[in-house]
Design a protein around this motif. Structure first.
Motif, PDB file in Angstrom:
ATOM      1  N   LEU A  17      -0.144  -2.025   6.874  1.00 58.50           N
ATOM      2  CA  LEU A  17      -0.546  -2.763   5.686  1.00 58.50           C
ATOM      3  C   LEU A  17      -2.044  -2.554   5.565  1.00 58.50           C
ATOM      4  O   LEU A  17      -2.795  -2.864   6.492  1.00 58.50           O
ATOM      5  N   ILE A  18      -2.492  -1.971   4.460  1.00 61.76           N
ATOM      6  CA  ILE A  18      -3.927  -1.729   4.271  1.00 61.76           C
ATOM      7  C   ILE A  18      -4.381  -2.444   3.011  1.00 61.76           C
ATOM      8  O   ILE A  18      -3.619  -2.608   2.058  1.00 61.76           O
ATOM      9  N   TRP A  19      -5.641  -2.894   3.011  1.00 62.04           N
ATOM     10  CA  TRP A  19      -6.114  -3.599   1.821  1.00 62.04           C
ATOM     11  C   TRP A  19      -7.635  -3.553   1.699  1.00 62.04           C
ATOM     12  O   TRP A  19      -8.362  -3.316   2.657  1.00 62.04           O
ATOM     13  N   CYS A  20      -8.057  -3.774   0.477  1.00 64.13           N
ATOM     14  CA  CYS A  20      -9.464  -3.853   0.114  1.00 64.13           C
ATOM     15  C   CYS A  20      -9.922  -5.297   0.319  1.00 64.13           C
ATOM     16  O   CYS A  20      -9.321  -6.220  -0.229  1.00 64.13           O
ATOM     17  N   GLU A  21     -10.960  -5.474   1.119  1.00 69.36           N
ATOM     18  CA  GLU A  21     -11.431  -6.832   1.433  1.00 69.36           C
ATOM     19  C   GLU A  21     -11.964  -7.556   0.204  1.00 69.36           C
ATOM     20  O   GLU A  21     -11.869  -8.774   0.109  1.00 69.36           O
ATOM     21  N   GLN A  22     -12.539  -6.800  -0.731  1.00 66.95           N
ATOM     22  CA  GLN A  22     -13.126  -7.438  -1.913  1.00 66.95           C
ATOM     23  C   GLN A  22     -12.060  -8.010  -2.842  1.00 66.95           C
ATOM     24  O   GLN A  22     -12.187  -9.128  -3.345  1.00 66.95           O
ATOM     25  N   SER A  23     -10.990  -7.236  -3.058  1.00 67.25           N
ATOM     26  CA  SER A  23      -9.992  -7.629  -4.059  1.00 67.25           C
ATOM     27  C   SER A  23      -8.704  -8.186  -3.464  1.00 67.25           C
ATOM     28  O   SER A  23      -7.900  -8.786  -4.186  1.00 67.25           O
ATOM     29  N   LEU A  24      -8.479  -7.932  -2.161  1.00 66.21           N
ATOM     30  CA  LEU A  24      -7.220  -8.266  -1.476  1.00 66.21           C
ATOM     31  C   LEU A  24      -6.025  -7.531  -2.075  1.00 66.21           C
ATOM     32  O   LEU A  24      -4.884  -7.931  -1.886  1.00 66.21           O
ATOM     33  N   LYS A  25      -6.305  -6.446  -2.791  1.00 67.27           N
ATOM     34  CA  LYS A  25      -5.242  -5.574  -3.268  1.00 67.27           C
ATOM     35  C   LYS A  25      -4.918  -4.560  -2.178  1.00 67.27           C
ATOM     36  O   LYS A  25      -5.829  -4.045  -1.516  1.00 67.27           O
ATOM     37  N   GLY A  26      -3.621  -4.316  -1.970  1.00 64.04           N
ATOM     38  CA  GLY A  26      -3.263  -3.495  -0.827  1.00 64.04           C
ATOM     39  C   GLY A  26      -2.139  -2.517  -1.076  1.00 64.04           C
ATOM     40  O   GLY A  26      -1.611  -2.385  -2.190  1.00 64.04           O
ATOM     41  N   ALA A  27      -1.794  -1.812  -0.001  1.00 64.16           N
ATOM     42  CA  ALA A  27      -0.709  -0.839  -0.018  1.00 64.16           C
ATOM     43  C   ALA A  27      -0.022  -0.868   1.337  1.00 64.16           C
ATOM     44  O   ALA A  27      -0.598  -1.334   2.328  1.00 64.16           O
ATOM     45  N   VAL A  28       1.189  -0.376   1.378  1.00 62.05           N
ATOM     46  CA  VAL A  28       1.915  -0.237   2.640  1.00 62.05           C
ATOM     47  C   VAL A  28       2.107   1.249   2.901  1.00 62.05           C
ATOM     48  O   VAL A  28       2.650   1.964   2.052  1.00 62.05           O
ATOM     49  N   VAL A  29       1.640   1.700   4.058  1.00 59.82           N
ATOM     50  CA  VAL A  29       1.788   3.101   4.445  1.00 59.82           C
ATOM     51  C   VAL A  29       3.011   3.237   5.350  1.00 59.82           C
ATOM     52  O   VAL A  29       3.093   2.586   6.393  1.00 59.82           O
ATOM     53  N   LEU A  39       6.433  -7.972   4.699  1.00 57.22           N
ATOM     54  CA  LEU A  39       6.113  -8.988   3.684  1.00 57.22           C
ATOM     55  C   LEU A  39       5.445 -10.216   4.313  1.00 57.22           C
ATOM     56  O   LEU A  39       4.560 -10.835   3.709  1.00 57.22           O
ATOM     57  N   GLU A  40       5.853 -10.558   5.526  1.00 55.92           N
ATOM     58  CA  GLU A  40       5.223 -11.682   6.239  1.00 55.92           C
ATOM     59  C   GLU A  40       3.749 -11.401   6.500  1.00 55.92           C
ATOM     60  O   GLU A  40       2.891 -12.280   6.326  1.00 55.92           O
ATOM     61  N   GLU A  41       3.451 -10.174   6.932  1.00 54.10           N
ATOM     62  CA  GLU A  41       2.056  -9.816   7.203  1.00 54.10           C
ATOM     63  C   GLU A  41       1.220  -9.840   5.924  1.00 54.10           C
ATOM     64  O   GLU A  41       0.061 -10.266   5.933  1.00 54.10           O
ATOM     65  N   ALA A  42       1.808  -9.374   4.828  1.00 55.35           N
ATOM     66  CA  ALA A  42       1.090  -9.398   3.554  1.00 55.35           C
ATOM     67  C   ALA A  42       0.781 -10.828   3.139  1.00 55.35           C
ATOM     68  O   ALA A  42      -0.341 -11.154   2.721  1.00 55.35           O
ATOM     69  N   ALA A  43       1.759 -11.723   3.281  1.00 54.42           N
ATOM     70  CA  ALA A  43       1.555 -13.128   2.920  1.00 54.42           C
ATOM     71  C   ALA A  43       0.514 -13.773   3.829  1.00 54.42           C
ATOM     72  O   ALA A  43      -0.349 -14.529   3.366  1.00 54.42           O
ATOM     73  N   LYS A  44       0.594 -13.477   5.098  1.00 57.45           N
ATOM     74  CA  LYS A  44      -0.331 -14.065   6.076  1.00 57.45           C
ATOM     75  C   LYS A  44      -1.781 -13.676   5.768  1.00 57.45           C
ATOM     76  O   LYS A  44      -2.704 -14.471   5.956  1.00 57.45           O
ATOM     77  N   ASN A  45      -1.967 -12.441   5.297  1.00 59.26           N
ATOM     78  CA  ASN A  45      -3.319 -11.957   5.002  1.00 59.26           C
ATOM     79  C   ASN A  45      -3.692 -12.077   3.526  1.00 59.26           C
ATOM     80  O   ASN A  45      -4.744 -11.586   3.114  1.00 59.26           O
ATOM     81  N   HIS A  46      -2.813 -12.729   2.744  1.00 60.86           N
ATOM     82  CA  HIS A  46      -3.047 -12.961   1.310  1.00 60.86           C
ATOM     83  C   HIS A  46      -3.255 -11.654   0.545  1.00 60.86           C
ATOM     84  O   HIS A  46      -4.082 -11.573  -0.376  1.00 60.86           O
ATOM     85  N   VAL A  47      -2.506 -10.624   0.951  1.00 61.62           N
ATOM     86  CA  VAL A  47      -2.638  -9.304   0.343  1.00 61.62           C
ATOM     87  C   VAL A  47      -1.609  -9.125  -0.765  1.00 61.62           C
ATOM     88  O   VAL A  47      -0.423  -9.428  -0.588  1.00 61.62           O
ATOM     89  N   GLN A  48      -2.065  -8.615  -1.900  1.00 64.34           N
ATOM     90  CA  GLN A  48      -1.172  -8.276  -3.001  1.00 64.34           C
ATOM     91  C   GLN A  48      -0.835  -6.793  -2.899  1.00 64.34           C
ATOM     92  O   GLN A  48      -1.680  -5.927  -3.164  1.00 64.34           O
ATOM     93  N   ILE A  49       0.400  -6.495  -2.494  1.00 67.75           N
ATOM     94  CA  ILE A  49       0.821  -5.102  -2.347  1.00 67.75           C
ATOM     95  C   ILE A  49       1.018  -4.488  -3.728  1.00 67.75           C
ATOM     96  O   ILE A  49       1.800  -4.993  -4.543  1.00 67.75           O
ATOM     97  N   GLU A  50       0.305  -3.396  -3.997  1.00 69.87           N
ATOM     98  CA  GLU A  50       0.381  -2.751  -5.310  1.00 69.87           C
ATOM     99  C   GLU A  50       1.042  -1.386  -5.287  1.00 69.87           C
ATOM    100  O   GLU A  50       1.346  -0.830  -6.347  1.00 69.87           O
TER     101      GLU A  50
END
Length: 214
Positions: A17-29, A39-50
């Motif tokens: 799970l990777i994300w931009c710290e400024q926007s919290l927009k992310g991707a899953v590799v 999905l749990e990790e994304a929620a825990k880190n408040h990341v919006q997977i795009e």
């Protein structure tokens, strides 16, 4: 650029799970499986997977990609077009390796050398690195000096080349001519196993150490 490793599937594949710290927009590799954990990790880190990013078409890297993309209504990006035959063979792959059935799919966008992928305010450069598979790509975050290399390179080893359309010399060339120029300080996240740096592998990897090519 921040990331969280999420080992998935019985093969312990390093999904990220990777994300931009400024926007919290992310991707899953490479979401190979274990969708709930991702999905749990994304929620825990408040990341919006795009988006979903794929390095290559082997099932332990792509097994949950289509389900994740459909659930979140996001695109699948990558790999290179040359791996389309692997994506078409996913039902056979899942049966052969004992995975849950996986339907074939076509990414929203295939990638090629020189492309860029934007994650929030961060940019990933795309390198086409064939050898393990013909359409394998690597994602490089220059600013963070991190590369997601899939199954091209591992700590102390390299990717297998005994699959259909694999090529050992292509793999060696991908590593030495595409990855090494990125810099010895670059940390890489392999598809399996522990992280390392290109500098460490150039010094010690028995398959691609610099001394082998002097």
């Amino acid at each position: 650029m921040k990331y969280q490793l999420i080992p998935v599937t019985p093969f312990q594949q390093n999904c990220s799970l990777i994300w931009c710290e400024q926007s919290l927009k992310g991707a899953v590799v490479d979401p190979g499986g274990n969708l709930e954990r991702i999905l749990e990790e994304a929620a825990k880190n408040h990341v919006q997977i795009e988006q979903v990013l794929l390095t290559h078409g082997h099932i332990d890297h792509v097994g949950a990609a289509q389900t994740l993309a459909e659930q979140l209504n996001v695109p699948i990006v990558g790999p290179h077009l040359a791996d389309s035959f692997w994506l078409e063979s996913l039902p056979k792959q899942s049966q052969h390796f004992g995975f849950v059935h996986c339907d074939p799919f076509t990414p929203s966008r295939f990638l090629q050398e020189g492309d860029e992928v934007t994650v929030g305010e961060q940019v990933l450069s795309v390198l086409h690195c064939p050898g393990h598979t013909p359409g394998h790509v690597v994602f490089f975050a220059k600013e963070a000096a991190i590369a997601w290399v899939g199954d091209v390179l591992f700590r102390g080893s390299i990717g297998r080349t005994d699959f259909p359309q694999s090529n050992h010399q292509d793999l060696i060339d991908s590593i030495t001519k595409k990855l090494w120029p990125l810099g010895k300080e670059v940390q890489f996240i392999p598809g399996h196993g522990p992280l390392s740096t290109f500098g460490e592998e150039r010094a010690q990897n028995p398959f691609v150490a610099d001394q082998l090519f002097d």
